[in-house]
Design a protein around this motif. Structure first.
Motif, PDB file in Angstrom:
ATOM      1  N   ARG A 188       5.549   5.990   9.497  1.00  0.00           N
ATOM      2  CA  ARG A 188       6.741   4.777  10.121  1.00  0.00           C
ATOM      3  C   ARG A 188       7.571   4.609   9.168  1.00  0.00           C
ATOM      4  N   PRO A 189       8.821   4.701   9.477  1.00  0.00           N
ATOM      5  CA  PRO A 189      10.088   4.174   8.422  1.00  0.00           C
ATOM      6  C   PRO A 189      10.179   2.876   8.113  1.00  0.00           C
ATOM      7  N   VAL A 190      10.369   2.514   6.999  1.00  0.00           N
ATOM      8  CA  VAL A 190      10.405   1.133   6.599  1.00  0.00           C
ATOM      9  C   VAL A 190      11.643   1.008   5.527  1.00  0.00           C
ATOM     10  N   HIS A 191      12.331  -0.049   5.439  1.00  0.00           N
ATOM     11  CA  HIS A 191      13.679  -0.386   4.391  1.00  0.00           C
ATOM     12  C   HIS A 191      13.134  -1.114   3.229  1.00  0.00           C
ATOM     13  N   THR A 192      13.562  -0.896   2.062  1.00  0.00           N
ATOM     14  CA  THR A 192      13.052  -1.526   0.839  1.00  0.00           C
ATOM     15  C   THR A 192      13.709  -2.975   0.935  1.00  0.00           C
ATOM     16  N   SER A 193      14.560  -3.242   1.972  1.00  0.00           N
ATOM     17  CA  SER A 193      15.130  -4.375   1.757  1.00  0.00           C
ATOM     18  C   SER A 193      14.676  -5.574   2.340  1.00  0.00           C
ATOM     19  N   ASP A 194      13.380  -5.043   3.235  1.00  0.00           N
ATOM     20  CA  ASP A 194      12.377  -5.926   3.752  1.00  0.00           C
ATOM     21  C   ASP A 194      11.258  -6.303   2.875  1.00  0.00           C
ATOM     22  N   THR A 243       5.734   4.955   5.743  1.00  0.00           N
ATOM     23  CA  THR A 243       4.093   4.619   5.390  1.00  0.00           C
ATOM     24  C   THR A 243       3.278   5.591   5.731  1.00  0.00           C
ATOM     25  N   ARG A 244       1.942   5.313   5.610  1.00  0.00           N
ATOM     26  CA  ARG A 244       1.058   6.521   5.661  1.00  0.00           C
ATOM     27  C   ARG A 244       1.016   7.130   7.228  1.00  0.00           C
ATOM     28  N   SER A 256       0.764  -1.277  -0.140  1.00  0.00           N
ATOM     29  CA  SER A 256       0.042  -0.026  -0.057  1.00  0.00           C
ATOM     30  C   SER A 256       0.946   1.425   0.015  1.00  0.00           C
ATOM     31  N   LEU A 257       2.154   1.201  -0.240  1.00  0.00           N
ATOM     32  CA  LEU A 257       2.988   2.205  -0.101  1.00  0.00           C
ATOM     33  C   LEU A 257       3.001   2.842  -1.627  1.00  0.00           C
ATOM     34  N   GLN A 258       2.489   4.138  -1.685  1.00  0.00           N
ATOM     35  CA  GLN A 258       2.425   4.898  -2.925  1.00  0.00           C
ATOM     36  C   GLN A 258       4.044   5.180  -3.537  1.00  0.00           C
ATOM     37  N   ASP A 259       5.003   5.111  -3.029  1.00  0.00           N
ATOM     38  CA  ASP A 259       6.362   5.409  -3.379  1.00  0.00           C
ATOM     39  C   ASP A 259       7.002   4.339  -3.787  1.00  0.00           C
TER      40      ASP A 259
END
Length: 369
Positions: free
Chosen positions: A190-196, A186-187, A170-173
């Motif tokens: 919350r920071p998330v890393h693309t490696s996940d 996230t909306r 659901s991440l637009q980017d």
């Protein structure tokens, strides 16, 4: 002749239906061309969408400076994939105007015809392989794309749906896992890393009905409904024949092996059906077991141990259990070996107890003895 794999075809087409999430294009391409063990790198990509979906795809995927399609190709060294704004196709209404959305039954019909047109044309090129993704767009669009591939698809063609784990779905980017990982928000900020991120491609098996479609419907432009009716009419051509030396029956063009006792029971019912002009269904209480044993002797031989065993078991005539058991076993074999046509050939019961009868429902002229 060795069968070619999809990756070996000179023209490799990726066709996607999309809506407001053009991310499915890069996610699917990543899964096929980067992540897959047996990689499929398309030579061209086509997108079918509504007016707004097409504009989103053009801006987010193909912008010269920020387009995510170009970013994916640069990150992973994907070259010579033709994907331009001309390959983003907008569904049109009856007057030729672009559809802004699919909301009415008429819109659905236009979408079905439009999608089928592309699938049919791509499948008519013998040098091509077609991979169809149904991950984007309205549910009806995905259904039409999958159904069109079922109508026209060949052995080399594939159907899939791309899946992405939370929260990246659901991440637009998020468009694909970049070679150099980065942090996205996230909306809920919350920071998330693309490696996940995890991209999963679900391969969808489909029934290929191309062989049941009249050639003229494959060659000319017809509507979705006309194509369905053409295939449906082709499925109605059934015939039943017996190959006693090989202990099998021929159902249409397919051979089905039956054990001798089941073959004898089925042949016995078929002969009754033909001799009585389709009125051979019979109650087990009224059936003459001697007639059945004569047919069984033709197939197994009177000196067969199995024949002698059956003869002794039927010394006092038929029992209902004998009929039910043979019906269940024969119908089960047809169900497994003829998943589409089984109902035409299975033994049918007519009426209710104690007047239930057993017989075939084929027309007598469809049976060759």
């Amino acid at each position: 002749m060795v069968e070619m794999t999809p990756a070996q075809y000179s023209r490799r087409i990726l066709l996607l239906v999309t809506g407001l999430t053009p991310q499915v294009v890069t996610e699917t391409l990543y899964a096929l061309a980067v992540q897959a063990e047996e990689k499929f790198i398309p030579t061209e990509i086509h997108v079918i969408s509504t007016e707004e979906g097409a504009e989103r795809a053009r801006l987010s995927l193909l912008d010269p400076s920020s387009g995510q399609f170009h970013a994916l190709c640069n990150d992973y060294g994907l070259h010579d994939i033709f994907f331009t704004p001309q390959y983003i196709h907008i569904i049109e209404d009856c007057s030729g105007k672009p559809l802004t959305d699919i909301r009415t039954p008429e819109d659905n019909l236009r979408a079905a015809d439009y999608i089928m047109h592309f699938v049919r044309n791509f499948c008519s090129d013998e040098s091509s392989v077609l991979h169809v993704s149904i991950a984007g767009g309205r549910k009806s669009m995905g259904f039409f794309a999958g159904y069109a591939l079922s109508l026209f698809g060949r052995t080399q063609d594939r159907l899939s749906h791309v899946l992405v784990n939370d929260p990246f779905e659901s991440l637009q980017d998020f468009y694909f896992p970049p070679a150099q990982g980065r942090v996205l928000n996230t909306r809920n900020n919350r920071p998330v890393h693309t490696s996940d991120a995890r991209i999963m491609l679900a391969d969808i098996p489909f029934v290929r009905l191309r062989g049941g479609m009249p050639q003229d419907l494959q060659d000319k432009r017809v509507s979705f409904h006309e194509a369905i009716e053409g295939v449906q009419s082709g499925l109605h051509f059934v015939s039943l024949a017996f190959d006693l030396p090989n202990k099998s029956v021929r159902c249409g063009g397919k051979s089905v092996n039956l054990p001798p006792q089941l073959l004898a029971f089925y042949l016995w019912l078929a002969r009754r059906h033909v001799m009585t002009a389709g009125k051979g269904a019979i109650r087990w209480q009224e059936a003459d077991h001697h007639d059945f044993l004569k047919v069984y002797a033709e197939i197994a031989g009177m000196m067969s141990a199995n024949f002698e065993k059956t003869k002794q078991a039927l010394s006092k005539g038929f029992e209902r259990q004998f009929f039910e058991e043979k019906k269940a076993k024969i119908n089960s074999i047809f169900e497994k070996q003829l998943p589409l046509e089984a109902s035409f050939y299975q033994i049918e019961t007519f009426g209710e107890r104690p007047y239930k009868k057993y017989g075939l429902k084929l027309a007598p002229e469809q049976i060759v003895l």
